[in-house]
Motif scaffolding. Sequence first.
Motif, short mmCIF file in Angstrom:
data_model
loop_
_atom_site.label_atom_id
_atom_site.label_comp_id
_atom_site.label_asym_id
_atom_site.label_seq_id
_atom_site.Cartn_x
_atom_site.Cartn_y
_atom_site.Cartn_z
N LYS A 69 110.22 -15.56 14.81
CA LYS A 69 111.15 -14.85 15.69
C LYS A 69 111.20 -13.37 15.28
O LYS A 69 111.20 -13.07 14.08
CB LYS A 69 112.56 -15.45 15.62
CG LYS A 69 112.67 -16.85 16.19
CD LYS A 69 112.58 -16.80 17.71
CE LYS A 69 112.82 -18.18 18.31
NZ LYS A 69 112.72 -18.15 19.78
N VAL A 70 111.27 -12.55 16.25
CA VAL A 70 111.33 -11.11 15.94
C VAL A 70 112.57 -10.82 15.12
O VAL A 70 112.56 -10.02 14.17
CB VAL A 70 111.33 -10.27 17.24
CG1 VAL A 70 111.58 -8.79 16.95
CG2 VAL A 70 110.02 -10.44 17.99
N GLY A 71 113.68 -11.49 15.46
CA GLY A 71 114.91 -11.24 14.73
C GLY A 71 114.80 -11.61 13.27
O GLY A 71 115.56 -11.10 12.43
N ASP A 72 113.86 -12.59 12.89
CA ASP A 72 113.72 -13.02 11.51
C ASP A 72 112.87 -12.06 10.69
O ASP A 72 113.02 -11.98 9.47
CB ASP A 72 113.11 -14.43 11.46
CG ASP A 72 114.04 -15.48 12.06
OD1 ASP A 72 115.27 -15.21 12.07
OD2 ASP A 72 113.54 -16.52 12.54
N VAL A 73 111.97 -11.39 11.31
CA VAL A 73 111.05 -10.53 10.55
C VAL A 73 111.50 -9.08 10.56
O VAL A 73 111.09 -8.29 9.69
CB VAL A 73 109.62 -10.64 11.11
CG1 VAL A 73 109.13 -12.08 11.02
CG2 VAL A 73 109.52 -10.11 12.52
N TYR A 74 112.28 -8.67 11.57
CA TYR A 74 112.63 -7.25 11.72
C TYR A 74 113.54 -6.82 10.56
O TYR A 74 114.61 -7.39 10.32
CB TYR A 74 113.36 -6.99 13.04
CG TYR A 74 113.23 -5.57 13.51
CD1 TYR A 74 112.26 -5.22 14.43
CD2 TYR A 74 114.07 -4.57 13.03
CE1 TYR A 74 112.13 -3.91 14.87
CE2 TYR A 74 113.95 -3.26 13.44
CZ TYR A 74 112.97 -2.93 14.37
OH TYR A 74 112.81 -1.64 14.79
N GLY A 75 113.08 -5.88 9.79
CA GLY A 75 113.85 -5.35 8.66
C GLY A 75 113.77 -6.20 7.41
O GLY A 75 114.43 -5.89 6.41
N ASP A 135 111.55 -11.31 22.45
CA ASP A 135 111.59 -12.78 22.52
C ASP A 135 113.01 -13.30 22.61
O ASP A 135 113.28 -14.47 22.38
CB ASP A 135 110.87 -13.39 21.31
CG ASP A 135 111.55 -13.07 19.99
OD1 ASP A 135 112.56 -12.30 20.02
OD2 ASP A 135 111.08 -13.54 18.95
N GLY A 136 113.93 -12.47 22.90
CA GLY A 136 115.33 -12.88 23.00
C GLY A 136 116.10 -12.62 21.75
O GLY A 136 117.32 -12.42 21.78
N SER A 137 115.38 -12.67 20.57
CA SER A 137 116.06 -12.41 19.30
C SER A 137 115.95 -10.96 18.89
O SER A 137 116.62 -10.50 17.98
CB SER A 137 115.45 -13.30 18.20
OG SER A 137 114.11 -12.91 17.94
N GLY A 138 115.08 -10.25 19.56
CA GLY A 138 114.88 -8.84 19.24
C GLY A 138 113.63 -8.32 19.92
O GLY A 138 112.88 -9.06 20.59
#
Length: 986
Positions: A53-59, A95-98
């Motif tokens: 998920k983009v939200g898991d990898v971003y930052g 993808d909805g998460s980021g």
Amino acid sequence: MEKKGEKKLYYHGLTEQKKLDVSKLKYISLLISVIGVALLLVAAQGAQAPLMKVGDVYGNYLMNYAVVRVQGTVTGVPRVAETGGKLGLTFSVSDGSGTIDIRVYSPLADKMIKEGLVPFPGDNITAEVQLRVRETYTYAMLNYLDGLKFNSKLYEEKPKLVASLNESMANTYVAVKGIVTEFSNVSSGYLLTLDTGEARVTVLIPRVLLVFNNVSTKVGDTVYAPGIVYLYHGSSPEIVVRNLTDLKITPIEEAPEVPLAEAGLHAGEVIAVSGKLAGISYENGHYALLLTDGTNYLTALMPREVLAKLNPFEAADGSTLKVAGKMGSDGRLVGAYLEVIQPVKTEFKPIGVLTTDMRGSIVAVKGNIDEVDKVGSNLKLVIDDTTGKLDVFIPSATLAELSNKTKENLRKGLGVEVAGYLEEYRGAVEVVVYTKDGIKALGKPISPGEIQLPKVTAGELDRHVGQLVDFTGSLDGLTYENHTYYLVVDGVMASLPREAVMKLNPLEAGTGSQVTVRGVVESAKLIKGWNLTVEVPVPPVPLRPDEVTPDMDGKLVLVAGRVTDVANLSGNLKVSLGPLPVFIPRATAENLSYVPKKGDIAEIGGYVELYRGSPEVVVFNPAAVEKMQVSGPIEGTVSDLENAVQPLLLTVTWDALSYQKPDYLITVHDHTGSVTLTIDRSLLPNPLKAGTGSELKVVADPLSGSITSLNVTKAVPARLLKTGSVSLGMEGKTVAVNGTAVKVVNIGKNLKLTVDDGSGAVTVFIPNANVSVKEGQTVYAAGYVEEYRGSPEIVVYNADAVEVHEETGGSTEIPLSELPHASGTVNLTVTWDALSYEKGAYYMAVHDSTGSAKLKVPRSALPSAFEAGTGSELKIAYDADKGEVVSITVLKAVPAQKYATGKVSDSLIGETVAVEGTIKDVYTGRSFVKLTIDDGSGELVIFIPKAVAGDLTFEKGQRVSVAGYVSEYKGTVEVIPYNPKDIEVR
């Protein structure tokens, strides 16, 4: 022997093993490692990176450089950049998460663009990427093409054609068709605004599609654009083109042209029309152009960006335009293209001629800025060109296009040239500047002389009633009535305010000056003016005060003379120039730089007005009163008297004399002209010594029109005539007579004589006579001839011009034989034999029955040879004491005999002859003129003393008749005339 400290590799009691060679183990272990890595690599290639998920990898710093898979929808327009000649491509995935940016670098980016593998908004993709985690930004890099998978592409081969967009259409694939009304080259690509006829739709041709392809479009083109509906900034829908092969562009130039009258039949179609511009207006965000073919009219709605290409300085109403666009169902053309086919150059108009009924017209004006105001984001100017003031409206879109230099020079007091269409705002006209080309900031003020109005003459005024014009003509005069000045120009009255009339100085510009009056034409004979310009001044002719007459009423004059009186009448000045009154109103008197004083010699300019039936000069300009500085006489000519202000020394010939109470009037001339001036009787010479025809040196005062000094430089005595030959044709000329006073009448101090020498009586008037005359006495008198009750009369104006002799009776008649013993004046009756000229005097040879004699005779006493020549019988009054003939009376006339020119010989010397012939040669000496004439019989010399020739001129080819006496000079026979009457030139 066992070495000390050596450890054993086996325990006690065991059997010792055989030693192994471990040096080969390192090669075995290296081989096993390589095989293991290879097996791991093969295994890795066959395995997928984890889907994250983009939200898991971003930052997440732990994921830096990690290879993962992301799956989502492309949310932004792909961006392309070039650095160091290398391409870079960026697109965003959510993808909805980021949302994360995925970057692709050359050469992979080049391949994706060329093969059309670039993701676009709405596409669903899976991408295996390597992460780069930064402190505030995380992005991913696509390193190989197989790492990108399109799960679904937003594309349709036959997309729905729409006329407008809304947010609900986001991430749908549609098509739009319309006319390009706006075009911008922005960082993301080509941004177009299409007018579909119903709405305006924004279309983006992304930069990524333009890297290896050329797309040419412009405002006015018709564009079919399929693409993805993308919400710019999340709210503004626009179409993003993803495939250039589906993009269709039809250049506006290719729009079919239809006649103006048929345009309404093509509703919904893109067409072109041509027509003459008839006006411009503004409505609902569009500019409306009105076109006409002379009969039909069509309105074309134009965006400002298109209209801005119409330079209002270069194309005025009447210019032929080609306009293309989409024809609306309302009968109006939605224009997107404009071309000037045949321009009509805009002429500058004065502000004063602009009226509300001219609204819609393109106009050009120039003037100086009077006001500058910001009205919201717009700019408003007020300009003044001396004919009026005008509002100038500069919309914000135009203002934004102006250069900084132009804006800096839009300041109060500076000049500006403006062109645009005329609009009405709150009941007044204003110019709307719709393009940056419609304003020119000059950076300096405009002079009033640069403002041009229609120039008209008197005969054209009837065609300009109600209009502001520059009326040009010849100045006739000036009047004042009902607190208004009226200038008369070519018979037209032009009212003017006092400040405008002050531009006319009558000392410099008089009648006939070319002037221009700026004003409104009230009628063919009246102009309401407010400005005056003297274009070509005609210097006025100075007048003497006595030359101003009642018939000059309303005329401009310049009068020069001596101030004889000055009076202050409640602030007004009353000045007398000699006998002429001059009125200076208070408003003028208060501004005089010179106030006349009694005794001054001044020149004053103004207009003539009748006051109680008499002329007076009214001064309206304080600069028209000047003191004259008069010095001693200077050498001049008669023509100089017209403009002179100080005494002139003239060399003139005396032509005539007359009397007009209380002055004597003497007429003189030189080579420049003639003039009549007053003269005191005491200055006049004795006519017996110098009369008319004499050459004089005189001092003339041009201001008084009088002669103040007279000297005779070449004397011509009054001609001695027979009393009976004095006629009215001699009026003004001086003559002398010698005869008997047959009648004497005393009239107060004056004497009136009737004198007769036997040829007929003549009246001799002696004013203020200081001489006594009795009937029967001989009178020798000279004066000028004038008419008295229809008859000629000789007026003796000089006391020395009268000689009186005692009564002669019959005893004074003596024969020639007694002449040597005579004294006083005697009478002789003789026959004339010959004439000669000796030692500066004329001598007559005469005889009677008792003898002969040679008598000295003045030339003026000799009769005309044409009338009486040698052989004539004469009665001579002879002064025996002076030895000179006093007068001659012809008793029996024998005219000079006529001879052929070739027949005059020395045998005729002394005799009078008459000849006629053509002049063959002319020779002019210092004191004579010598002619050679021929009548076909032979040449003959004619010798003419200049005193006899007078003003006569001679040229070869002229025909002359001459009478005179025959003489000889150095063997050449000559005929010498002695009386001016004996020379006739034809």
